[in-house]
Design a protein around this motif. Structure first.
Motif, PDB file in Angstrom:
ATOM      1  N   LYS A   1       0.871  -1.276   0.104  1.00  0.00           N
ATOM      2  CA  LYS A   1       0.032  -0.085   0.097  1.00  0.00           C
ATOM      3  C   LYS A   1       0.784   1.032  -0.130  1.00  0.00           C
ATOM      4  CE  LYS A   1      -3.560   2.720   2.378  1.00  0.00           C
ATOM      5  NZ  LYS A   1      -4.500   2.748   3.575  1.00  0.00           N
ATOM      6  N   TYR A   2       0.674   2.321  -0.831  1.00  0.00           N
ATOM      7  CA  TYR A   2       1.133   3.542  -0.914  1.00  0.00           C
ATOM      8  C   TYR A   2       0.098   4.480  -0.181  1.00  0.00           C
ATOM      9  CZ  TYR A   2       4.469   1.332  -4.036  1.00  0.00           C
ATOM     10  OH  TYR A   2       5.282   0.424  -4.508  1.00  0.00           O
ATOM     11  N   LEU A   3       0.677   5.343   0.835  1.00  0.00           N
ATOM     12  CA  LEU A   3      -0.413   6.113   1.356  1.00  0.00           C
ATOM     13  C   LEU A   3      -0.855   7.243   0.423  1.00  0.00           C
ATOM     14  CD1 LEU A   3       0.780   6.844   5.121  1.00  0.00           C
ATOM     15  CD2 LEU A   3      -1.063   5.472   4.359  1.00  0.00           C
ATOM     16  N   VAL A   4       0.016   7.870  -0.292  1.00  0.00           N
ATOM     17  CA  VAL A   4      -0.120   9.108  -1.343  1.00  0.00           C
ATOM     18  C   VAL A   4      -0.498   8.302  -2.705  1.00  0.00           C
ATOM     19  CG1 VAL A   4       0.460  10.977  -2.213  1.00  0.00           C
ATOM     20  CG2 VAL A   4       1.304  10.697   0.125  1.00  0.00           C
ATOM     21  N   ALA A   5       0.634   7.879  -3.252  1.00  0.00           N
ATOM     22  CA  ALA A   5       0.638   7.129  -4.624  1.00  0.00           C
ATOM     23  C   ALA A   5       2.107   6.684  -4.864  1.00  0.00           C
ATOM     24  CB  ALA A   5       0.267   8.051  -5.616  1.00  0.00           C
ATOM     25  N   PRO A   6       2.119   5.589  -5.840  1.00  0.00           N
ATOM     26  CA  PRO A   6       3.536   5.200  -6.368  1.00  0.00           C
ATOM     27  C   PRO A   6       4.017   6.120  -7.219  1.00  0.00           C
ATOM     28  CG  PRO A   6       1.683   4.167  -7.509  1.00  0.00           C
ATOM     29  CD  PRO A   6       0.816   4.852  -6.519  1.00  0.00           C
ATOM     30  N   ALA A   7       5.332   5.972  -7.339  1.00  0.00           N
ATOM     31  CA  ALA A   7       6.102   6.740  -8.461  1.00  0.00           C
ATOM     32  C   ALA A   7       5.675   6.886  -9.806  1.00  0.00           C
ATOM     33  CB  ALA A   7       7.459   6.311  -8.430  1.00  0.00           C
ATOM     34  N   GLN A   8       4.963   5.805 -10.218  1.00  0.00           N
ATOM     35  CA  GLN A   8       4.424   5.967 -11.463  1.00  0.00           C
ATOM     36  C   GLN A   8       2.959   5.396 -11.395  1.00  0.00           C
ATOM     37  OE1 GLN A   8       7.188   3.744 -13.786  1.00  0.00           O
ATOM     38  NE2 GLN A   8       8.303   5.466 -14.542  1.00  0.00           N
ATOM     39  N   MET A   9       2.380   5.723 -12.665  1.00  0.00           N
ATOM     40  CA  MET A   9       0.862   5.415 -12.608  1.00  0.00           C
ATOM     41  C   MET A   9       0.964   3.837 -13.105  1.00  0.00           C
ATOM     42  SD  MET A   9      -2.254   6.158 -12.255  1.00  0.00           S
ATOM     43  CE  MET A   9      -3.945   5.488 -12.557  1.00  0.00           C
ATOM     44  N   PRO A  10       0.362   2.909 -12.351  1.00  0.00           N
ATOM     45  CA  PRO A  10       0.201   1.313 -12.886  1.00  0.00           C
ATOM     46  C   PRO A  10      -0.661   1.380 -14.054  1.00  0.00           C
ATOM     47  CG  PRO A  10      -1.064   1.635 -11.004  1.00  0.00           C
ATOM     48  CD  PRO A  10      -0.478   2.923 -11.042  1.00  0.00           C
ATOM     49  N   GLU A  11      -0.335   0.495 -14.809  1.00  0.00           N
ATOM     50  CA  GLU A  11      -1.110   0.324 -16.178  1.00  0.00           C
ATOM     51  C   GLU A  11      -2.546  -0.346 -15.977  1.00  0.00           C
ATOM     52  OE1 GLU A  11      -0.788  -2.954 -20.095  1.00  0.00           O
ATOM     53  OE2 GLU A  11       0.744  -2.880 -18.503  1.00  0.00           O
ATOM     54  N   HIS A  12      -2.851  -0.693 -15.083  1.00  0.00           N
ATOM     55  CA  HIS A  12      -4.400  -1.252 -14.899  1.00  0.00           C
ATOM     56  C   HIS A  12      -4.601  -1.005 -13.324  1.00  0.00           C
ATOM     57  CE1 HIS A  12      -8.288  -3.142 -14.865  1.00  0.00           C
ATOM     58  NE2 HIS A  12      -7.865  -3.906 -13.796  1.00  0.00           N
ATOM     59  N   LEU A  13      -5.577  -0.156 -12.944  1.00  0.00           N
ATOM     60  CA  LEU A  13      -6.278   0.308 -11.861  1.00  0.00           C
ATOM     61  C   LEU A  13      -7.714  -0.232 -11.425  1.00  0.00           C
ATOM     62  CD1 LEU A  13      -5.088   1.871  -9.435  1.00  0.00           C
ATOM     63  CD2 LEU A  13      -6.137   4.006 -10.374  1.00  0.00           C
ATOM     64  N   THR A  14      -7.829  -0.740 -10.611  1.00  0.00           N
ATOM     65  CA  THR A  14      -9.221  -1.226 -10.255  1.00  0.00           C
ATOM     66  C   THR A  14      -9.977  -0.280  -9.180  1.00  0.00           C
ATOM     67  OG1 THR A  14      -8.651  -3.829 -10.785  1.00  0.00           O
ATOM     68  CG2 THR A  14     -10.858  -3.315  -9.315  1.00  0.00           C
ATOM     69  N   TRP A  15     -11.151   0.042  -9.496  1.00  0.00           N
ATOM     70  CA  TRP A  15     -11.654   0.872  -8.679  1.00  0.00           C
ATOM     71  C   TRP A  15     -12.940   0.310  -8.084  1.00  0.00           C
ATOM     72  CZ3 TRP A  15     -10.522   6.242  -8.344  1.00  0.00           C
ATOM     73  CH2 TRP A  15      -9.510   6.842  -9.332  1.00  0.00           C
ATOM     74  N   PHE A  16     -13.044   0.355  -6.776  1.00  0.00           N
ATOM     75  CA  PHE A  16     -14.195  -0.120  -5.874  1.00  0.00           C
ATOM     76  C   PHE A  16     -15.264   1.047  -5.572  1.00  0.00           C
ATOM     77  CE2 PHE A  16     -10.753  -2.991  -5.500  1.00  0.00           C
ATOM     78  CZ  PHE A  16     -11.270  -4.382  -5.340  1.00  0.00           C
ATOM     79  N   LYS A  17     -16.134   0.988  -6.354  1.00  0.00           N
ATOM     80  CA  LYS A  17     -17.179   2.247  -6.177  1.00  0.00           C
ATOM     81  C   LYS A  17     -18.416   1.775  -6.563  1.00  0.00           C
ATOM     82  CE  LYS A  17     -16.017   4.295 -10.801  1.00  0.00           C
ATOM     83  NZ  LYS A  17     -15.774   5.288 -11.386  1.00  0.00           N
ATOM     84  N   TYR A  18     -18.554   0.910  -7.687  1.00  0.00           N
ATOM     85  CA  TYR A  18     -19.906   0.728  -8.117  1.00  0.00           C
ATOM     86  C   TYR A  18     -20.778  -0.434  -6.964  1.00  0.00           C
ATOM     87  CZ  TYR A  18     -18.571   2.401 -12.464  1.00  0.00           C
ATOM     88  OH  TYR A  18     -18.069   3.053 -13.560  1.00  0.00           O
ATOM     89  N   GLU A  19     -20.048  -1.006  -6.262  1.00  0.00           N
ATOM     90  CA  GLU A  19     -20.753  -1.862  -5.183  1.00  0.00           C
ATOM     91  C   GLU A  19     -21.564  -0.851  -4.197  1.00  0.00           C
ATOM     92  OE1 GLU A  19     -16.812  -3.770  -5.990  1.00  0.00           O
ATOM     93  OE2 GLU A  19     -17.697  -1.695  -5.809  1.00  0.00           O
ATOM     94  N   SER A  20     -21.079   0.291  -3.934  1.00  0.00           N
ATOM     95  CA  SER A  20     -21.516   1.334  -2.989  1.00  0.00           C
ATOM     96  C   SER A  20     -22.573   2.054  -3.608  1.00  0.00           C
ATOM     97  CB  SER A  20     -20.416   2.358  -2.649  1.00  0.00           C
ATOM     98  OG  SER A  20     -21.141   3.363  -2.294  1.00  0.00           O
ATOM     99  N   TYR A  21     -22.447   2.581  -5.088  1.00  0.00           N
ATOM    100  CA  TYR A  21     -23.673   3.179  -5.677  1.00  0.00           C
ATOM    101  C   TYR A  21     -24.696   2.152  -6.006  1.00  0.00           C
ATOM    102  CZ  TYR A  21     -19.601   6.065  -6.916  1.00  0.00           C
ATOM    103  OH  TYR A  21     -18.417   6.744  -6.988  1.00  0.00           O
ATOM    104  N   PHE A  22     -24.702   0.878  -6.253  1.00  0.00           N
ATOM    105  CA  PHE A  22     -25.632   0.153  -6.669  1.00  0.00           C
ATOM    106  C   PHE A  22     -26.429  -0.199  -5.367  1.00  0.00           C
ATOM    107  CE2 PHE A  22     -23.815  -0.252 -10.780  1.00  0.00           C
ATOM    108  CZ  PHE A  22     -25.001   0.140 -11.651  1.00  0.00           C
ATOM    109  N   THR A  23     -25.657  -0.165  -4.387  1.00  0.00           N
ATOM    110  CA  THR A  23     -26.305  -0.806  -3.139  1.00  0.00           C
ATOM    111  C   THR A  23     -27.384   0.498  -2.553  1.00  0.00           C
ATOM    112  OG1 THR A  23     -24.488  -2.147  -2.249  1.00  0.00           O
ATOM    113  CG2 THR A  23     -25.869  -1.214  -0.395  1.00  0.00           C
ATOM    114  N   TRP A  24     -26.958   1.691  -2.801  1.00  0.00           N
ATOM    115  CA  TRP A  24     -27.707   2.766  -2.362  1.00  0.00           C
ATOM    116  C   TRP A  24     -28.980   2.979  -3.308  1.00  0.00           C
ATOM    117  CZ3 TRP A  24     -29.915   7.346  -4.408  1.00  0.00           C
ATOM    118  CH2 TRP A  24     -30.533   8.000  -3.484  1.00  0.00           C
ATOM    119  N   ILE A  25     -28.681   2.496  -4.651  1.00  0.00           N
ATOM    120  CA  ILE A  25     -29.676   2.757  -5.633  1.00  0.00           C
ATOM    121  C   ILE A  25     -30.806   1.558  -5.580  1.00  0.00           C
ATOM    122  CG2 ILE A  25     -30.225   2.386  -8.094  1.00  0.00           C
ATOM    123  CD1 ILE A  25     -27.351   3.629  -8.817  1.00  0.00           C
ATOM    124  N   SER A  26     -30.417   0.419  -5.424  1.00  0.00           N
ATOM    125  CA  SER A  26     -31.158  -0.632  -4.965  1.00  0.00           C
ATOM    126  C   SER A  26     -31.940  -0.428  -3.704  1.00  0.00           C
ATOM    127  CB  SER A  26     -30.607  -2.048  -5.174  1.00  0.00           C
ATOM    128  OG  SER A  26     -29.516  -2.042  -3.856  1.00  0.00           O
TER     129      SER A  26
END
Length: 412
Positions: free
Chosen positions: A67-92
């Motif tokens: 884990k990087y508290l701020v960010a790694p030195a370079q942007m990784p090629e692929h980044l997974t975002w965990f957000k839609y679980e929250s959005y669809f829980t609220w919508i449903s």
């Protein structure tokens, strides 16, 4: 018209299923990352900027996580975002609120003994409270108080207790608890949508542009994530409470809600401390059990659940269903097959309170719950449970004929 009731019931089931699926995904990922974050270990060989690492085993393989508290030195090629679980829980969840409580406001949302208001007014109050809750919470977090994490959480607890009391002065007990859960869940999901994800996007944009990200964005996001951590378990309690009238059907329901929030803190504290490898504070479970016993006591002190059926509120239903020619036979059927449990003082062994707070002892109560009787005991065999009172196929046909006749009669 009666087909509408069946379709509406299936729509409610689909929305509930959708809500449970998305909630599992959101809560599961949230709990996992909290445990991961607290279990990180700092080691000398970590790359620059790395805060800690964790080795895990699952599914026949090993995982090495950093884990990087701020960010790694370079942007990784692929980044997974965990957000839609929250959005669809609220919508449903909001979809369920609309289907069950807005669509059935006269029965499930409004208690005219508490506050005599019309369905549109009740719905506007509901919507306004959810929006206002986020605004007040966000302003508190951004105020000077927000720099003191635990002081802020104490103030937020007072706000939640006030809302618990306030909702019980506006709606039915069942709706009050459901709204308290929705109020809290709205704050949690808005934290993700309005703060956590936008802050992470700013950090990503800085990395892409070659700028050094500001640590404040991660710090703010972490504070909001901490709040979500401690609010999750109470939200689950309130969402399940509609199946257990002993929790909401008492004059002390808002006090019970206040204690539930405390139980959420004590339980999460044990897990957080354990995952951080700082010991196992067993005292938290002792406190939790004491709080739960106190809740049990508060639920029975009044001796009689307040219930949610009001003759004034169901006057239209009374005229429609109690006036149908089938009603005398239906009333006799309900009194012999249902009222031994669905009564203020049930006589069936092992039943001490009417299931779900539903009482079927007089004409008004039977008329008020006509749709539920039709669905649960007419169109389906859900009631009585296990057909314990031996309701016959012909009797179920009578319930169907009664409801459909009354509905068709209203159309004419």
């Amino acid at each position: 018209m009666y087909e509408y009731a069946i379709a509406w019931e299936w729509l409610a089931f689909a929305a509930r299923w959708f809500h449970v699926i998305t909630a599992i995904a959101w809560i599961g990922s949230s709990f996992y990352f909290i445990a991961l974050d607290l279990g990180l270990v700092k080691r000398p060989h970590l790359p620059p900027g790395a805060y800690g690492e964790e080795w895990q085993v699952h599914g026949g393989g090993f995982y090495h996580i950093q884990k990087y508290l701020v960010a790694p030195a370079q942007m990784p090629e692929h980044l997974t975002w965990f957000k839609y679980e929250s959005y669809f829980t609220w919508i449903s969840g909001f979809l369920m609120l609309c289907i069950v409580y807005y669509g059935g406001a006269d029965l499930f949302l409004i208690d005219r003994h508490v506050l005599n208001i019309s369905p549109p007014v009740a719905i506007l109050i509901s919507l306004g409270s959810l929006a206002l809750g986020w605004v007040v919470y966000d302003l508190l977090c951004k105020s000077p108080l927000g720099r003191n994490t635990w002081g802020l959480m104490a103030v937020l607890y007072v706000v939640l207790v006030f809302m618990a009391w306030g909702y019980t002065q506006l709606f039915t007990g069942r709706a009050a608890f459901l709204h308290l859960g929705a109020f809290t869940a709205t704050i949690m999901s808005a934290n993700v949508f309005m703060i956590i994800i936008p802050n992470q996007k700013i950090v990503v944009a800085d990395l892409i542009a070659g700028r050094v990200p500001d640590p404040k964005y991660g710090q703010v996001a972490k504070q909001r994530s901490l709040h979500n951590n401690y609010l999750t378990l109470p939200v689950i309690f309130f969402m399940l409470s509609n199946h257990y009238p002993l929790s909401f059907g008492t004059q002390f329901n808002w006090v019970i809600a206040a204690l539930v929030f405390l139980m959420g803190v004590t339980i999460r504290h044990w897990f957080n401390t354990t995952h951080a490898r700082k010991g196992r504070p067993t005292w938290t479970w002792i406190v939790t059990v004491i709080l739960f016993i106190l809740i049990m006591w508060l639920s029975t002190v009044p001796k009689l659940l307040t219930g949610e059926t009001d003759t004034a509120a169901v006057a239209p239903a009374f005229q429609q269903f109690a006036g149908d020619p089938h009603f005398p036979a239906v009333k006799q059927l309900v009194s012999t097959r249902c009222s031994m449990c669905h009564a203020a003082e049930p006589v069936y062994e092992g039943i001490v309170r009417p299931p779900n707070g539903v009482m079927l002892e007089n004409d008004a109560e039977i008329a008020a719950h006509a749709r539920e009787i039709y669905i649960q005991a007419g169109r389906s065999h859900a009631m009585p449970p296990g057909n314990i009172t031996d309701i016959t196929p012909d009797e179920r046909k009578l319930l169907v004929a009664w409801f459909e006749s009354a509905v068709e009669g209203k159309k004419q």
